[in-house]
Design a protein around this motif. Structure first.
Motif, PDB file in Angstrom:
ATOM      1  N   SER A 207       0.843  -1.186   0.000  1.00  0.00           N
ATOM      2  CA  SER A 207       0.000   0.000   0.000  1.00  0.00           C
ATOM      3  C   SER A 207       0.879   1.237   0.000  1.00  0.00           C
ATOM      4  CB  SER A 207      -0.955   0.008   1.203  1.00  0.00           C
ATOM      5  OG  SER A 207      -0.222   0.062   2.413  1.00  0.00           O
ATOM      6  N   ALA A 208       0.265   2.392  -0.296  1.00  0.00           N
ATOM      7  CA  ALA A 208       1.061   3.614  -0.368  1.00  0.00           C
ATOM      8  C   ALA A 208       0.184   4.833  -0.124  1.00  0.00           C
ATOM      9  CB  ALA A 208       1.741   3.719  -1.723  1.00  0.00           C
ATOM     10  N   MET A 209       0.814   5.917   0.353  1.00  0.00           N
ATOM     11  CA  MET A 209       0.173   7.199   0.532  1.00  0.00           C
ATOM     12  C   MET A 209       1.086   8.282  -0.038  1.00  0.00           C
ATOM     13  SD  MET A 209      -1.288   7.098   4.464  1.00  0.00           S
ATOM     14  CE  MET A 209       0.378   7.015   5.149  1.00  0.00           C
ATOM     15  N   ALA A 210       0.474   9.343  -0.566  1.00  0.00           N
ATOM     16  CA  ALA A 210       1.218  10.471  -1.091  1.00  0.00           C
ATOM     17  C   ALA A 210       1.039  11.683  -0.194  1.00  0.00           C
ATOM     18  CB  ALA A 210       0.760  10.800  -2.504  1.00  0.00           C
ATOM     19  N   LEU A 211       2.116  12.380   0.112  1.00  0.00           N
ATOM     20  CA  LEU A 211       2.051  13.610   0.894  1.00  0.00           C
ATOM     21  C   LEU A 211       2.103  14.787  -0.061  1.00  0.00           C
ATOM     22  CD1 LEU A 211       2.081  15.122   3.617  1.00  0.00           C
ATOM     23  CD2 LEU A 211       4.602  14.987   3.542  1.00  0.00           C
ATOM     24  N   SER A 212       1.061  15.604  -0.065  1.00  0.00           N
ATOM     25  CA  SER A 212       1.015  16.735  -0.986  1.00  0.00           C
ATOM     26  C   SER A 212       0.383  17.934  -0.311  1.00  0.00           C
ATOM     27  CB  SER A 212       0.222  16.366  -2.246  1.00  0.00           C
ATOM     28  OG  SER A 212      -1.089  15.983  -1.911  1.00  0.00           O
ATOM     29  N   LYS A 213       0.536  19.095  -0.949  1.00  0.00           N
ATOM     30  CA  LYS A 213       0.056  20.351  -0.391  1.00  0.00           C
ATOM     31  C   LYS A 213      -1.116  20.871  -1.211  1.00  0.00           C
ATOM     32  CE  LYS A 213       1.792  24.752   1.379  1.00  0.00           C
ATOM     33  NZ  LYS A 213       2.979  25.633   1.500  1.00  0.00           N
TER      34      LYS A 213
END
Length: 215
Positions: A207-213
């Motif tokens: 699984s994966a998550m993206a950190l974005s603004k």
């Protein structure tokens, strides 16, 4: 430049064990991170265009098994032999605390750690009572009951772009992994993630998550 190998005393010290942490993206906001920054679930690795353009880091979860252990050992031996030409701006924390790969508190820790050795960074985390408390509270507030056994089943790894180069930051490895120059961070990261998945094609526990603004 970061050394390729880490101090052997890190492997010899008694290991602290924290409660296992459930994936909880909101913990960053509860500890001082700007509300504009958020984690987004990644539902597949075939469509990088679905990931926000402002993504600066991807957190990847992969299973621990014989395949991953063998690859890690081979990778370590290769990089010790060949070395890596890494940016001086890479700040890497060797994980010496069991089950502590979820949190990474935050601005004050990074600031203090910037000019420290890898050994001193490990001690900084080990002695940070605030970080331990944040981790414990997050672990106990999860929707699932934390496991109490000490067997590793998964590792968290962070991918990020520093000075135009892609890095893999996995505290359970001996050192950060340099994946070369990259223009498109998400595309370059997905290429490495697919290599993880293809190497262990019979596992489905990724699984994966993206950190974005936010704009």
């Amino acid at each position: 430049m970061e050394p390729t190998t880490t101090d052997s005393t890190l492997e010899q010290r008694p290991k602290q064990m924290w409660i296992r942490l459930e994936s909880n993206p909101d913990i960053i906001h509860e500890n001082g991170v700007d509300q504009a920054w958020n984690f987004h679930d990644i539902y597949g690795f075939d469509e990088p265009s679905m990931i926000p353009e402002s993504t600066v880091a991807i957190i990847f979860l992969y299973p621990v098994n014989d395949i991953s252990k063998q690859f890690r050992q081979e990778e370590k031996e290769k990089l010790i032999s060949q070395g890596q030409d890494m940016s001086d701006n890479v700040i890497y924390f060797k994980q010496t605390i069991g089950n502590a790969c979820g949190p990474g508190l935050f601005h004050d820790i990074v600031t203090k750690a910037e000019k420290m050795s890898i050994k001193d960074r490990a001690e900084l985390l080990e002695t940070n009572e605030e970080l331990a408390t944040v981790h414990k509270n997050a672990a106990l507030s999860g929707q699932t009951k934390p496991r109490t056994d000490n067997s590793d089943r998964h590792y968290y790894v962070c991918f990020t772009k520093i000075d135009g180069q892609l890095y893999e930051l996995d505290g359970s490895k001996a050192f950060p992994i340099y994946h070369g120059p990259c223009e498109d961070f998400v595309q370059a990261t997905f290429k490495v993630l697919l290599e993880y998945i293809e190497r262990d094609s019979k596992s489905y526990d990724f699984s994966a998550m993206a950190l974005s603004k936010s704009n």
